[in-house]
Write a protein that holds these residues in place. Structure first.
Motif, short mmCIF file in Angstrom:
data_model
loop_
_atom_site.label_atom_id
_atom_site.label_comp_id
_atom_site.label_asym_id
_atom_site.label_seq_id
_atom_site.Cartn_x
_atom_site.Cartn_y
_atom_site.Cartn_z
N VAL A 41 0.85 -1.19 0.00
CA VAL A 41 0.00 0.00 0.00
C VAL A 41 0.89 1.24 0.00
CG1 VAL A 41 -1.79 1.27 1.26
CG2 VAL A 41 -1.79 -1.24 1.27
N SER A 42 0.77 2.06 -1.03
CA SER A 42 1.55 3.28 -1.13
C SER A 42 1.05 4.31 -0.13
CB SER A 42 1.45 3.85 -2.54
OG SER A 42 2.07 5.12 -2.60
N LEU A 43 1.97 5.05 0.45
CA LEU A 43 1.60 6.12 1.39
C LEU A 43 1.48 7.46 0.68
CD1 LEU A 43 3.66 5.08 4.51
CD2 LEU A 43 1.21 4.86 4.13
N GLY A 44 1.52 7.47 -0.64
CA GLY A 44 1.33 8.70 -1.40
C GLY A 44 2.34 8.85 -2.50
N LEU A 45 2.03 9.75 -3.42
CA LEU A 45 2.88 9.97 -4.59
C LEU A 45 4.21 10.63 -4.24
CD1 LEU A 45 0.23 11.22 -7.17
CD2 LEU A 45 1.39 9.02 -7.12
N LEU A 46 4.23 11.43 -3.21
CA LEU A 46 5.44 12.20 -2.89
C LEU A 46 6.29 11.55 -1.80
CD1 LEU A 46 3.84 15.74 -3.00
CD2 LEU A 46 5.07 14.53 -4.81
N THR A 47 6.12 10.26 -1.59
CA THR A 47 6.92 9.54 -0.59
C THR A 47 7.43 8.23 -1.18
OG1 THR A 47 6.96 8.60 1.63
CG2 THR A 47 4.90 8.40 0.44
N THR A 48 8.53 7.76 -0.65
CA THR A 48 9.07 6.45 -1.07
C THR A 48 8.72 5.37 -0.06
OG1 THR A 48 11.16 6.88 0.04
CG2 THR A 48 11.00 7.52 -2.29
N LYS A 49 7.83 5.69 0.86
CA LYS A 49 7.45 4.75 1.91
C LYS A 49 6.14 4.04 1.53
CE LYS A 49 9.71 7.16 5.70
NZ LYS A 49 10.34 8.28 5.08
N ASP A 50 6.12 2.75 1.79
CA ASP A 50 4.95 1.91 1.55
C ASP A 50 4.68 1.05 2.77
OD1 ASP A 50 4.79 2.78 -1.12
OD2 ASP A 50 6.08 1.15 -1.82
N ILE A 51 3.43 0.65 2.93
CA ILE A 51 3.10 -0.36 3.94
C ILE A 51 3.10 -1.71 3.23
CG2 ILE A 51 1.37 -1.24 5.53
CD1 ILE A 51 0.39 1.66 5.87
N LYS A 52 3.94 -2.58 3.69
CA LYS A 52 4.04 -3.94 3.14
C LYS A 52 3.38 -4.89 4.11
CE LYS A 52 7.09 -2.60 -0.04
NZ LYS A 52 7.11 -2.84 -1.46
N ILE A 53 2.57 -5.78 3.59
CA ILE A 53 1.93 -6.81 4.42
C ILE A 53 2.43 -8.16 3.94
CG2 ILE A 53 -0.24 -7.84 5.20
CD1 ILE A 53 -1.57 -5.12 4.63
N SER A 54 3.01 -8.90 4.88
CA SER A 54 3.56 -10.22 4.59
C SER A 54 2.79 -11.28 5.35
CB SER A 54 5.03 -10.29 5.01
OG SER A 54 5.79 -9.32 4.33
N VAL A 55 2.78 -12.48 4.79
CA VAL A 55 2.15 -13.61 5.46
C VAL A 55 3.26 -14.50 6.00
CG1 VAL A 55 1.97 -15.02 3.36
CG2 VAL A 55 0.40 -15.44 5.26
N LEU A 56 3.05 -15.02 7.20
CA LEU A 56 4.00 -15.92 7.84
C LEU A 56 3.25 -17.13 8.36
CD1 LEU A 56 6.77 -16.63 9.19
CD2 LEU A 56 5.94 -15.38 11.17
N LYS A 57 3.63 -18.30 7.88
CA LYS A 57 3.11 -19.55 8.43
C LYS A 57 4.11 -19.97 9.50
CE LYS A 57 0.26 -22.02 6.81
NZ LYS A 57 -1.08 -22.28 7.26
N ASP A 58 3.60 -20.25 10.70
CA ASP A 58 4.48 -20.70 11.77
C ASP A 58 5.16 -21.99 11.31
OD1 ASP A 58 5.48 -22.07 14.11
OD2 ASP A 58 4.29 -20.69 15.32
N PRO A 59 6.49 -22.05 11.35
CA PRO A 59 7.19 -23.25 10.84
C PRO A 59 6.93 -24.52 11.64
CG PRO A 59 8.74 -21.70 11.84
CD PRO A 59 7.41 -21.03 11.82
#
Length: 156
Positions: free
Chosen positions: A25-43
């Protein structure tokens, strides 16, 4: 010196590559920051899936320390699975991701609360930011699973 800077620049993009990523998810056009959502399966506990949201700054040397975690039962949890986990009070690290080129990382630790029969998943930053260590907690109760057992103290 230019060669070192080039390597650091390219490696910052490689650190951001994550095959567990399910959303960006982009935080806007004038920023290089994004929210990344990752999935983790408990090993070790196949029946638990966690989603971790954190901010990534593509052109910075370090990502912000803020993160959140949400874990749910998504399959069977058995006594055999619980027998393989670390039962100590500090639990064990089940996931680690670099958040900077210098010593900061995001870690996910599984801790078992035997009294309440609950798996706890703690996400935290390993570097102090603005006077505190950023962290987030999610729990997965074992109630209704094959792994749930009545605590001995309540049977009396």
């Amino acid at each position: 010196m230019n060669k070192i800077l080039s390597i650091l620049f390219v490696s910052s993009f490689l650190v951001a590559c994550d095959n567990n990523e399910v959303a960006d998810v982009s935080l806007g056009l004038l920023t290089t920051k994004d929210i990344k959502i990752s999935v983790l399966k408990d090993p070790l506990i196949d029946g638990v899936t966690c989603h971790i949201a954190n901010v990534e700054a593509d052109l910075d040397f370090a990502d912000p320390s803020d993160m959140s975690i949400s874990c749910r039962q998504t399959g069977e949890i058995t006594p055999a699975m619980l027998a393989n986990i670390d039962m100590s009070k500090s639990g064990e690290v089940v996931f680690k991701k670099s958040k900077s080129i210098l010593f900061k990382s995001l870690k996910i630790r599984r801790i078992f609360d035997a009294e309440s029969q609950t798996l706890m998943y703690l996400s935290y930053s390993t570097k102090e930011t603005s006077g505190s260590y950023k962290h987030s907690l999610s729990t997965v109760p074992l109630w209704g699973t094959k792994a749930y057992s009545i605590p001995v103290a309540t049977i009396q």
